[in-house]
Design a protein around this motif. Structure first.
Motif, short mmCIF file in Angstrom:
data_model
loop_
_atom_site.label_atom_id
_atom_site.label_comp_id
_atom_site.label_asym_id
_atom_site.label_seq_id
_atom_site.Cartn_x
_atom_site.Cartn_y
_atom_site.Cartn_z
N VAL A 191 0.86 -1.19 0.00
CA VAL A 191 0.00 0.00 0.00
C VAL A 191 0.89 1.24 0.00
O VAL A 191 1.80 1.34 0.82
CB VAL A 191 -0.90 0.00 1.26
N PRO A 192 0.65 2.20 -0.89
CA PRO A 192 1.51 3.39 -0.90
C PRO A 192 1.38 4.23 0.37
O PRO A 192 2.34 4.83 0.83
CB PRO A 192 1.06 4.18 -2.13
N GLY A 193 0.20 4.26 0.97
CA GLY A 193 -0.01 5.00 2.22
C GLY A 193 0.14 6.49 2.07
O GLY A 193 0.46 7.01 1.00
N VAL A 194 -0.10 7.20 3.16
CA VAL A 194 -0.04 8.66 3.17
C VAL A 194 1.41 9.14 3.06
O VAL A 194 1.72 10.08 2.33
CB VAL A 194 -0.70 9.23 4.45
N THR A 195 2.31 8.48 3.77
CA THR A 195 3.70 8.94 3.82
C THR A 195 4.55 8.39 2.68
O THR A 195 5.65 8.89 2.44
CB THR A 195 4.35 8.51 5.14
N GLY A 196 4.08 7.35 2.02
CA GLY A 196 4.88 6.70 0.98
C GLY A 196 5.64 5.51 1.55
O GLY A 196 5.88 5.43 2.75
N ARG A 197 6.01 4.58 0.68
CA ARG A 197 6.65 3.33 1.11
C ARG A 197 8.02 3.56 1.76
O ARG A 197 8.36 2.93 2.74
CB ARG A 197 6.80 2.40 -0.09
N ARG A 198 8.81 4.46 1.17
CA ARG A 198 10.18 4.67 1.68
C ARG A 198 10.16 5.15 3.13
O ARG A 198 10.86 4.60 3.99
CB ARG A 198 10.90 5.67 0.79
N ILE A 199 9.35 6.14 3.40
CA ILE A 199 9.26 6.66 4.77
C ILE A 199 8.66 5.59 5.69
O ILE A 199 9.08 5.43 6.84
CB ILE A 199 8.44 7.97 4.81
N GLY A 200 7.66 4.86 5.17
CA GLY A 200 7.05 3.80 5.97
C GLY A 200 8.06 2.73 6.37
O GLY A 200 8.08 2.28 7.52
N LEU A 201 8.90 2.32 5.43
CA LEU A 201 9.91 1.31 5.74
C LEU A 201 10.97 1.82 6.69
O LEU A 201 11.42 1.09 7.59
CB LEU A 201 10.55 0.79 4.45
N LEU A 202 11.38 3.08 6.53
CA LEU A 202 12.36 3.66 7.46
C LEU A 202 11.76 3.78 8.86
O LEU A 202 12.42 3.45 9.86
CB LEU A 202 12.83 5.02 6.96
#
Length: 194
Positions: free
Chosen positions: A36-47
């Motif tokens: 899911v791309p989410g509100v913050t985006g995948r990169r920020i989510g993974l970090l």
């Protein structure tokens, strides 16, 4: 129990019982959440998820070590009529008692992916890792004292967990070869017959 014996569950097994379901549910939630791309985006989510994984592990692994050490120091020898609970029974009791909590945590981790992808699942996996590390630490404590640590089953709360909770007044000890779980709560490995 006959002649005043008590049912005893291994402390390390109770601690370790939640590690695998939390880890796998966390990994599964993080994997789905990463799609899911989410509100913050995948990169920020993974970090953010990586930071939460480390934080969860760092909080859970050392929690209540002082209490465990004090209880281990004051452990009395298990009595002749005490009944040692099998590892599988202890694990099953813990997981049955916590199944709704585990489901709620999994759903919350999935739901958080709408805002921050994978972060909730990684936090849940970090909590499971922390429990696994705590059980490993208990295993080292047991090996150092050459005593397996047991807690009375009736002192565990109704859900089967909290082996160092307020209701636990003392632990009992047995020899290192007692029961069907090795120090740290893992399955005891039997030597292959030649």
């Amino acid at each position: 129990m006959a002649r005043g014996g008590q049912g005893l569950a291994r402390v390390a097994v109770v601690v370790r019982a939640g590690a695998a379901p939390m880890w796998w549910l966390g990994v599964f939630a993080a994997g789905i959440g990463g799609l899911v791309p989410g509100v913050t985006g995948r990169r920020i989510g993974l970090l953010a998820g990586a930071a939460l994984f480390l934080a969860g592990t760092a909080v859970v692994a050392p929690a209540r070590r002082g209490r465990y050490t004090a209880l281990a120091r004051g452990a009395t020898r298990a009595g002749r009529y005490d009944i040692l609970q099998d590892r599988a029974v202890t694990v099953r009791n813990w997981r049955r008692g916590h199944r709704w909590w585990l489901l709620a945590a999994f759903l919350a981790a999935l739901g958080s992916s709408v805002a921050v992808p994978a972060a909730g699942g990684m936090l849940l996996a970090g909590l499971g890792t922390g429990l696994r590390l705590k059980a490993a630490w208990l295993g080292r404590l047991e090996r150092a004292g050459e005593t397996l640590l047991w807690v009375r089953v009736d002192w565990l709360d109704g859900r089967g967990g909290r082996p160092a909770g307020k209701a636990v007044k003392a632990l009992r000890g047995t020899g290192i070869a007692a029961g069907d779980a090795a120090p740290g709560g893992a399955r005891r490995r039997t030597a292959a017959l030649v």
